[in-house]
Every structure is written in C-alpha cells, then in structure tokens.
Design a protein around this motif. Structure first.
Motif, PDB file in Angstrom:
ATOM      1  N   GLN A  78      15.085 -19.816  -5.857  1.00 50.07           N
ATOM      2  CA  GLN A  78      14.754 -20.204  -4.494  1.00 50.07           C
ATOM      3  C   GLN A  78      13.339 -20.764  -4.392  1.00 50.07           C
ATOM      4  O   GLN A  78      12.864 -21.070  -3.288  1.00 50.07           O
ATOM      5  N   THR A  79      12.692 -20.882  -5.530  1.00 53.27           N
ATOM      6  CA  THR A  79      11.400 -21.587  -5.564  1.00 53.27           C
ATOM      7  C   THR A  79      11.646 -23.044  -5.181  1.00 53.27           C
ATOM      8  O   THR A  79      12.447 -23.736  -5.815  1.00 53.27           O
ATOM      9  N   SER A  80      10.983 -23.486  -4.133  1.00 55.26           N
ATOM     10  CA  SER A  80      11.271 -24.819  -3.600  1.00 55.26           C
ATOM     11  C   SER A  80      10.301 -25.151  -2.481  1.00 55.26           C
ATOM     12  O   SER A  80       9.505 -24.320  -2.036  1.00 55.26           O
TER      13      SER A  80
ATOM     14  N   GLY B 116      13.083 -10.273  -5.374  1.00 57.01           N
ATOM     15  CA  GLY B 116      13.615  -9.127  -4.653  1.00 57.01           C
ATOM     16  C   GLY B 116      12.995  -8.898  -3.287  1.00 57.01           C
ATOM     17  O   GLY B 116      13.547  -8.143  -2.479  1.00 57.01           O
ATOM     18  N   GLU B 117      11.877  -9.541  -3.010  1.00 56.10           N
ATOM     19  CA  GLU B 117      11.238  -9.380  -1.703  1.00 56.10           C
ATOM     20  C   GLU B 117      12.063 -10.054  -0.623  1.00 56.10           C
ATOM     21  O   GLU B 117      12.759 -11.047  -0.862  1.00 56.10           O
ATOM     22  N   LYS B 118      11.933  -9.569   0.599  1.00 58.25           N
ATOM     23  CA  LYS B 118      12.497 -10.235   1.772  1.00 58.25           C
ATOM     24  C   LYS B 118      11.425 -11.168   2.308  1.00 58.25           C
ATOM     25  O   LYS B 118      10.283 -10.751   2.535  1.00 58.25           O
TER      26      LYS B 118
ATOM     27  N   ILE C  39      15.281 -16.723   6.590  1.00 60.61           N
ATOM     28  CA  ILE C  39      15.083 -15.446   5.921  1.00 60.61           C
ATOM     29  C   ILE C  39      15.740 -15.491   4.548  1.00 60.61           C
ATOM     30  O   ILE C  39      16.918 -15.865   4.437  1.00 60.61           O
ATOM     31  N   LEU C  40      14.957 -15.164   3.541  1.00 58.05           N
ATOM     32  CA  LEU C  40      15.496 -14.978   2.198  1.00 58.05           C
ATOM     33  C   LEU C  40      15.674 -13.483   2.025  1.00 58.05           C
ATOM     34  O   LEU C  40      14.691 -12.734   1.955  1.00 58.05           O
ATOM     35  N   GLU C  41      16.914 -13.042   1.989  1.00 57.03           N
ATOM     36  CA  GLU C  41      17.203 -11.609   2.016  1.00 57.03           C
ATOM     37  C   GLU C  41      16.635 -10.886   0.799  1.00 57.03           C
ATOM     38  O   GLU C  41      16.096  -9.794   0.910  1.00 57.03           O
TER      39      GLU C  41
END
Lengths: 110, 110
Positions: free
Chosen positions: A85-87, A16-18, A77-79
């Motif tokens: 999205q771990t990568s 949930g973090e940006k 940016i990961l909204e």
C-alpha cells in the motif's frame, strides 16, 4: 481559490498500523474520490462518495475503507497497512465535470 | 467498464515545437473528456476538457479534438515552453465514473 486539502504530504507508517488519510474540500461538492497513483499504472480509483454517508467501491477497494460523515470531508482508512500500500494517494472532488485534486499524500509503509 | 489507453508514455520536444498526445476509449457512452497536467510534487490540475457534443476546443496554446466515431481524442500543445514539462493524463467519464489514461511524461528541451 477553491481547494482540496489533504492533511499530510508525507507519511511513514509501520506494517499492521491503522492509517487515516484525511481530505477536506471547500467547494460544497457532492462527489469525492480517493485514488492511488503508481508509476506505470496511472490513477486507480479506490472509493468514491456522491453524498454524505454514501460510499461506493472503485476498482481496488481491498484493504481500504472510507468515511464521509460531513459533506466537506472524506477519509480513507487503511485497516492494517501493508507494504504493497506504499503509494501516492490523491483525493479529488467534483460537482459535475472535471475534478479538483489535492496535492497528494505520499505514504510509505515499512 | 471503460478502458482508456494513452500514447506515448514519454514525449520529448524542442522548445517551440508542437506536442500531441493521443487517447482512445472503449465505452461509447462516455461523454466527458478532460485533460490534466501534473507537475512534480503536485496533484493533477484540469487544463482543458471537451464534451461529446463538441469536436474541438481551444484555449490559447492548447487544444483538444474528439472523434466519437473512432473513440479517440487528442491533446495538442503548440509553441511549447519549458514550463509545459509535466505528466499529462487524459480521462473519459460517464457520470461519476471517470477513467484515466496511464499518463504521458512531456519534456520540453530549451
């Protein structure tokens, strides 16, 4: 020696973090790219930019956005970070021809 | 769009032997074919490239061949050394659009 510098080598963020991943190149290259690298899947293009303030979607843009306000800097940016999205994230730049890659940011989303 | 397939996914050779990695591409408009080497903890590094108007290129112990008709290209490493151990990626490109193979993990045994 020409360089592409990614701001963090390792990053751990909560769901949930940006999240901001920064990339800077010192070669005056027009083109910059963001890839993610996962075992067995190779390098997949997220976004790229061929000029300041320009951006184009790659193959897997969902959940990501980018910013290119200056020629040398391209931010991913990961909204709202999610565990999928771990990568490993790789930034690259080019003028014509081959890419110069950064060392990568290994992002873990918990 | 372009699709690049790379074989084998893993390759183990004895020091001093030769190693060959093969790639095929789907889009006949692709005109630039780089090879990258990625060592542990680092970003991919360009080691050799070839353009579509050339059939073969050599740089010391490494060479690349291109068959445009068959749409395949290969990386040849002769007299392999332990420091050649890494993951190797092929790629095919048209302008900004570069597509990567899934990678080959090469292990050179002393």
């Amino acid at each position: 020696d020409v360089k592409v510098t990614q701001s963090s080598r390792y990053l751990v963020k909560r769901t949930g973090e940006k999240v901001f991943l920064e990339c800077v190149q010192d070669m005056d290259h027009e083109n910059m790219f963001w890839y993610r690298q996962d075992p067995g899947l190779g390098l997949r293009l997220i976004y790229f930019s061929y000029d300041v303030k320009m951006k184009e979607k790659g193959d897997i843009p969902e959940g990501y956005s980018v910013s290119r306000e200056k020629k040398e800097r391209f931010s991913l940016i990961l909204e709202s970070a999610s565990t999928n999205q771990t990568s490993m994230y790789l930034c690259a730049s080019s003028k014509t021809g081959g890419y110069t890659f950064g060392s990568g940011t290994r992002l873990t989303v918990v | 769009g372009e699709n690049v397939e790379q074989h084998p996914s893993t390759l183990s050779v004895q020091e001093g032997d030769s190693a060959v990695i093969k790639c095929t591409y789907s889009d006949s408009a692709s005109n630039y074919f780089p090879w990258y080497k990625q060592e542990l903890g680092k970003g991919p590094q360009l080691i050799i490239d070839i353009r579509s108007n050339v059939g073969e290129k050599k740089d010391q112990r490494i060479a690349v061949t291109l068959n445009k008709t068959a749409k395949h290209f290969s990386l040849h490493i002769t007299e392999t050394q332990p420091e050649d151990s890494a993951v190797y990626f092929c790629a095919a490109s048209i302008l900004y659009d570069m597509r990567f193979g899934a990678g080959t993990r090469l292990t050179v045994k002393p």
